[in-house]
Design an enzyme around this catalytic site. Sequence first.
Site, PDB file in Angstrom:
ATOM      1  CG  HIS A 209      21.915   0.498  13.048  1.00 35.25           C
ATOM      2  ND1 HIS A 209      20.915   1.629  12.525  1.00 35.25           N
ATOM      3  CD2 HIS A 209      22.401   0.979  12.803  1.00 35.25           C
ATOM      4  CE1 HIS A 209      21.337   1.866  11.524  1.00 35.25           C
ATOM      5  NE2 HIS A 209      22.276   1.960  11.238  1.00 35.25           N
TER       6      HIS A 209
ATOM      7  CG  HIS B  16      16.134  -1.822  14.273  1.00 29.27           C
ATOM      8  ND1 HIS B  16      17.353  -1.951  13.098  1.00 29.27           N
ATOM      9  CD2 HIS B  16      16.903  -0.373  14.125  1.00 29.27           C
ATOM     10  CE1 HIS B  16      18.007  -1.310  13.235  1.00 29.27           C
ATOM     11  NE2 HIS B  16      18.241  -0.236  13.033  1.00 29.27           N
TER      12      HIS B  16
ATOM     13  CG  MET C  73      21.250   7.768  15.829  1.00 32.79           C
ATOM     14  SD  MET C  73      19.735   8.383  15.376  1.00 32.79           S
ATOM     15  CE  MET C  73      18.548   7.692  14.973  1.00 32.79           C
TER      16      MET C  73
ATOM     17  CG  MET D 226      22.861   5.190  13.020  1.00 30.61           C
ATOM     18  SD  MET D 226      21.812   5.141  13.284  1.00 30.61           S
ATOM     19  CE  MET D 226      20.793   4.542  14.009  1.00 30.61           C
TER      20      MET D 226
ATOM     21  CG  ASP E 200      16.788   1.282   9.104  1.00 29.32           C
ATOM     22  OD1 ASP E 200      15.997   1.320   9.508  1.00 29.32           O
ATOM     23  OD2 ASP E 200      18.017   0.940  10.340  1.00 29.32           O
TER      24      ASP E 200
ATOM     25  CG  MET F   7      22.154   3.458   7.235  1.00 27.47           C
ATOM     26  SD  MET F   7      20.301   2.477   7.885  1.00 27.47           S
ATOM     27  CE  MET F   7      19.646   4.304   8.084  1.00 27.47           C
TER      28      MET F   7
ATOM     29  CB  SER G 245      12.850   1.437  14.524  1.00 29.52           C
ATOM     30  OG  SER G 245      13.470   1.948  14.537  1.00 29.52           O
TER      31      SER G 245
ATOM     32  CG  ASP H  27      17.612   3.017  15.073  1.00 33.79           C
ATOM     33  OD1 ASP H  27      18.178   2.664  14.277  1.00 33.79           O
ATOM     34  OD2 ASP H  27      15.536   3.096  15.044  1.00 33.79           O
TER      35      ASP H  27
HETATM   36  C1  DX5 Z   1      16.940   5.619  11.078  1.00 36.53           C
HETATM   37  C2  DX5 Z   1      17.406   4.856  11.767  1.00 36.53           C
HETATM   38  C3  DX5 Z   1      16.216   3.905  11.280  1.00 36.53           C
HETATM   39  C4  DX5 Z   1      14.191   4.456  11.926  1.00 36.53           C
HETATM   40  C5  DX5 Z   1      13.792   3.669  10.681  1.00 36.53           C
HETATM   41  O1  DX5 Z   1      18.827   6.284  11.211  1.00 36.53           O
HETATM   42  O2  DX5 Z   1      18.398   4.194  11.375  1.00 36.53           O
HETATM   43  O3  DX5 Z   1      16.106   2.965  12.343  1.00 36.53           O
HETATM   44  O4  DX5 Z   1      14.050   4.100  12.673  1.00 36.53           O
HETATM   45  O5  DX5 Z   1      12.123   4.432  10.786  1.00 36.53           O
HETATM   46  P1  DX5 Z   1      10.904   4.577   9.807  1.00 36.53           P
HETATM   47  O6  DX5 Z   1      10.348   3.454   9.339  1.00 36.53           O
HETATM   48  O7  DX5 Z   1      10.071   5.440   9.873  1.00 36.53           O
HETATM   49  O8  DX5 Z   1      12.152   5.312   8.598  1.00 36.53           O
HETATM   50 ZN    ZN Z   2      18.043   1.818  12.137  1.00 38.55          ZN
END
Ligand code: DX5
Ligand code: ZN
Length: 213
Positions: free
Chosen positions: A67, A34, A38, A69, A172, A138, A9, A36
């Site tokens: 991903h 990956h 948000m 969110m 994840d 998750m 990520s 993320d």
């Molecule tokens: C959290 C994200 C993850 C995050 C994971 O909401 O979806 O992808 O980057 O980070 P680590 O590996 O540090 O938990």
């Molecule tokens: Zn993620």
Amino acid sequence: MKKIFISPSILSADFARLEQECKSLEKCGADWIHCDVMDGNFVPNITFGMPIVRSIRRCVVLPLDVHLMINEPERYVKQFAEAGADIITFHLEATKNVSETLRLIHACGKKAGISVKPNTPIGAITPYRGLFDLVLIMSVEPGFGGQEFIPSAVEKIRRAKELFPNVLVEVDGGINPETSKSVIDAGADVLVAGSAIMSVPDRQAAINKICHR
Ligand code: DX5
Ligand code: ZN
């Protein structure tokens, strides 16, 4: 033994050096990248959107594992597909139009993923069987990197593999060389890891340790 895919990520990357960061992951053995996304609404954090995905697309050849969110992800599927996403995963909890969103992702020619938060039972996605290529479990509350792995995710992965033997199971949150052992044993196909890869000097060693390669 089956190959375990690693999808680092970039949430914990240095965004001022995103090109080098992505290229370094590619060189260190990442299988996917990956991303993320948000919206500060579905989760209490804001990251980036289509322009960054488009920029990453120009830097690496690896598949982009996006991903989402965000609430009502169906509003943006087409734009992320056009930006260069290869796999588009959204949250079951984020929309009333789950089947339509999965179909839309496929209509854009992309792989469709569906994700569940830690408190959502895996059985909640069974009505959509056959419409998705990947399940993202998750193992932390979505929103931030660097959180601690929630152990109940292990049983959920096992159950997901039983229920949907033909789809990829991705996990994840809080994945590191210690927690990855149990999720691999439970049958996970794809591991996402942010801080455990991005915050160490030898990323290649970190990837190998996480995947137990
Ligand atoms: C959290 C994200 C993850 C995050 C994971 O909401 O979806 O992808 O980057 O980070 P680590 O590996 O540090 O938990
Ligand atoms: Zn993620």
